[in-house]
Write a protein that holds these residues in place. Structure first.
Motif, PDB file in Angstrom:
ATOM      1  N   VAL A 101      27.417  40.649   6.181  1.00  0.00           N
ATOM      2  CA  VAL A 101      28.620  40.553   5.357  1.00  0.00           C
ATOM      3  C   VAL A 101      29.827  40.524   6.282  1.00  0.00           C
ATOM      4  O   VAL A 101      30.049  41.458   7.061  1.00  0.00           O
ATOM      5  N   ASN A 102      30.592  39.442   6.204  1.00  0.00           N
ATOM      6  CA  ASN A 102      31.810  39.302   6.982  1.00  0.00           C
ATOM      7  C   ASN A 102      33.007  39.724   6.132  1.00  0.00           C
ATOM      8  O   ASN A 102      33.111  39.321   4.970  1.00  0.00           O
ATOM      9  N   SER A 156      19.579  39.153  -3.348  1.00  0.00           N
ATOM     10  CA  SER A 156      18.638  38.398  -2.522  1.00  0.00           C
ATOM     11  C   SER A 156      18.735  36.885  -2.692  1.00  0.00           C
ATOM     12  O   SER A 156      18.222  36.143  -1.859  1.00  0.00           O
ATOM     13  N   PHE A 157      19.396  36.416  -3.758  1.00  0.00           N
ATOM     14  CA  PHE A 157      19.594  34.976  -3.934  1.00  0.00           C
ATOM     15  C   PHE A 157      21.063  34.596  -3.814  1.00  0.00           C
ATOM     16  O   PHE A 157      21.497  33.549  -4.268  1.00  0.00           O
ATOM     17  N   ILE A 158      21.829  35.449  -3.166  1.00  0.00           N
ATOM     18  CA  ILE A 158      23.251  35.182  -2.945  1.00  0.00           C
ATOM     19  C   ILE A 158      23.484  35.006  -1.458  1.00  0.00           C
ATOM     20  O   ILE A 158      23.224  35.915  -0.662  1.00  0.00           O
ATOM     21  N   SER A 159      23.969  33.837  -1.080  1.00  0.00           N
ATOM     22  CA  SER A 159      24.283  33.579   0.321  1.00  0.00           C
ATOM     23  C   SER A 159      25.335  32.485   0.390  1.00  0.00           C
ATOM     24  O   SER A 159      25.349  31.562  -0.431  1.00  0.00           O
ATOM     25  N   GLY A 160      26.240  32.607   1.360  1.00  0.00           N
ATOM     26  CA  GLY A 160      27.276  31.606   1.553  1.00  0.00           C
ATOM     27  C   GLY A 160      28.456  31.744   0.622  1.00  0.00           C
ATOM     28  O   GLY A 160      29.247  30.810   0.474  1.00  0.00           O
ATOM     29  N   THR A 161      28.611  32.904   0.004  1.00  0.00           N
ATOM     30  CA  THR A 161      29.692  33.077  -0.958  1.00  0.00           C
ATOM     31  C   THR A 161      30.673  34.135  -0.492  1.00  0.00           C
ATOM     32  O   THR A 161      30.409  34.901   0.437  1.00  0.00           O
ATOM     33  N   VAL A 162      31.826  34.194  -1.162  1.00  0.00           N
ATOM     34  CA  VAL A 162      32.849  35.205  -0.892  1.00  0.00           C
ATOM     35  C   VAL A 162      33.074  35.999  -2.164  1.00  0.00           C
ATOM     36  O   VAL A 162      33.371  35.432  -3.226  1.00  0.00           O
ATOM     37  N   LEU A 163      32.915  37.301  -2.078  1.00  0.00           N
ATOM     38  CA  LEU A 163      33.170  38.190  -3.207  1.00  0.00           C
ATOM     39  C   LEU A 163      34.557  38.795  -3.033  1.00  0.00           C
ATOM     40  O   LEU A 163      34.814  39.529  -2.084  1.00  0.00           O
ATOM     41  N   VAL A 172      17.799  34.910   6.602  1.00  0.00           N
ATOM     42  CA  VAL A 172      19.065  35.618   6.842  1.00  0.00           C
ATOM     43  C   VAL A 172      20.088  35.172   5.802  1.00  0.00           C
ATOM     44  O   VAL A 172      20.350  33.977   5.648  1.00  0.00           O
ATOM     45  N   ARG A 173      20.641  36.138   5.094  1.00  0.00           N
ATOM     46  CA  ARG A 173      21.712  35.864   4.133  1.00  0.00           C
ATOM     47  C   ARG A 173      23.052  36.206   4.774  1.00  0.00           C
ATOM     48  O   ARG A 173      23.182  37.241   5.425  1.00  0.00           O
ATOM     49  N   VAL A 174      24.059  35.349   4.556  1.00  0.00           N
ATOM     50  CA  VAL A 174      25.387  35.568   5.118  1.00  0.00           C
ATOM     51  C   VAL A 174      26.421  35.387   4.016  1.00  0.00           C
ATOM     52  O   VAL A 174      26.513  34.316   3.402  1.00  0.00           O
ATOM     53  N   PHE A 176      32.865  29.819   8.605  1.00  0.00           N
ATOM     54  CA  PHE A 176      31.717  30.271   9.405  1.00  0.00           C
ATOM     55  C   PHE A 176      30.643  30.884   8.512  1.00  0.00           C
ATOM     56  O   PHE A 176      29.446  30.639   8.698  1.00  0.00           O
ATOM     57  N   THR A 177      31.066  31.680   7.539  1.00  0.00           N
ATOM     58  CA  THR A 177      30.124  32.315   6.612  1.00  0.00           C
ATOM     59  C   THR A 177      29.280  31.271   5.897  1.00  0.00           C
ATOM     60  O   THR A 177      28.049  31.383   5.798  1.00  0.00           O
TER      61      THR A 177
END
Length: 294
Positions: free
Chosen positions: A146-147, A242-249, A185-187, A172-173
């Motif tokens: 998590v960035n 586990s199915f969340i990646s490449g998003t911004v919360l 790897v999830r980011v 980058f995320t």
């Protein structure tokens, strides 16, 4: 007292979580919550005294925390510290890329050195730590990153260096999420808005009136808390994401939706007490920034 997390106890048992910028603010709070949920936390930062102080807090609360002094802007230092963490703890399951910093200045006054310092901390440093965690462990074993970015939608006048760096970190995320998905790897990223954190006290005294007034531009009518930000981070690290990646919360009380001509009204006293918008104060060691208590 102990951390009042909304997540299940032992959620991160037997896992190792690295938190950069863990000596204060959101990083400190997140490290406390992850430790309270069973993780072995490794606090990374430049100020050893601050890191040690947070590690002692976590130990006093019954958690496990280690420290690693590192300037995340230095490639060789990052490579070495990730290697040292793996040698000591054997794995890195989660990374919270929280180290960052900026200062108030219009673009025309920012020197090349000042620009590079902020971009190096908020963008390059995060890239280096994530890359090394991926190279040295996550590529073969999976993991979650998590960035921490910022409310830079509409950009950041008076903090153009930080806005550019944070926007770069969002890109980058998204790229890392696509490239590293094949390795499990999830980011993701979390974008805090106006959060009542110790970082507010680092701005010059003349900025105090502006800082105190910022809540009036937030539709929910208040500052967010460190614990509300940490909860978003922990969710994205958890199996529930586990199915969340490449998003911004975003954790910002709808701040970016404020527009010219919109008749925004702050919540009244009754509305402010509704559970839906009442501040979540899960961090038992959290304190109000001095600038907001004056």
């Amino acid at each position: 007292m102990s951390y009042r997390s909304v997540f299940a106890p032992a959620l991160f048992d037997a896992q190792v979580a690295v938190v950069t910028g863990g000596g204060s603010g959101i990083g400190r709070c997140t490290a406390h919550e992850l430790a309270a949920l069973g993780a072995q936390v490794v606090l990374v930062g430049r100020n050893e005294a601050r890191l040690q102080a947070v590690a002692r807090e976590i130990a006093d609360d019954g958690g496990r925390a280690d420290t690693a002094v590192c300037d995340v802007r230095r490639e060789e230092a990052v490579q070495q510290v990730v290697s040292q963490i793996l040698a000591r703890h054997g794995r890195i399951d989660a990374l919270v890329n929280n180290a960052g910093g900026q200062y108030i200045a219009p673009l025309e006054t920012i020197s090349a050195k000042g620009w590079e310092a902020v971009v190096s901390t908020n963008l390059t440093g995060g890239f280096l730590v994530a890359r090394e965690c991926h190279r040295q462990w996550m590529k073969a074993h999976g993991g979650a990153i998590v960035n921490i970015v910022a409310d830079m939608w509409g950009s950041m006048p008076s903090m153009g260096h930080s806005g550019a760096a944070r926007a770069g970190m969002v890109s980058f995320t998204e790229t890392a999420a696509a490239e590293w998905a094949a390795h499990g790897v999830r980011v993701n990223a979390v974008a805090p808005g106006y959060i009542a954190s110790s970082g507010m006290d680092h701005y010059p005294p003349e900025a105090a009136p502006m800082l105190r007034a910022m809540r009036k531009t937030v539709p929910l009518g208040r500052f967010g808390t460190e614990a509300e930000t940490s909860a978003a981070i922990v969710f994205l690290l958890s199996p529930a994401a586990s199915f969340i990646s490449g998003t911004v919360l975003r954790v910002d009380g709808a701040r970016p939706q404020v527009r010219m001509g919109w008749p925004m009204a702050l919540p009244d006293a009754q509305a402010a007490q509704r559970a839906a918008i009442r501040p979540f104060e899960g961090f038992h060691r959290g304190t109000t920034p001095k600038v907001l208590s004056e």
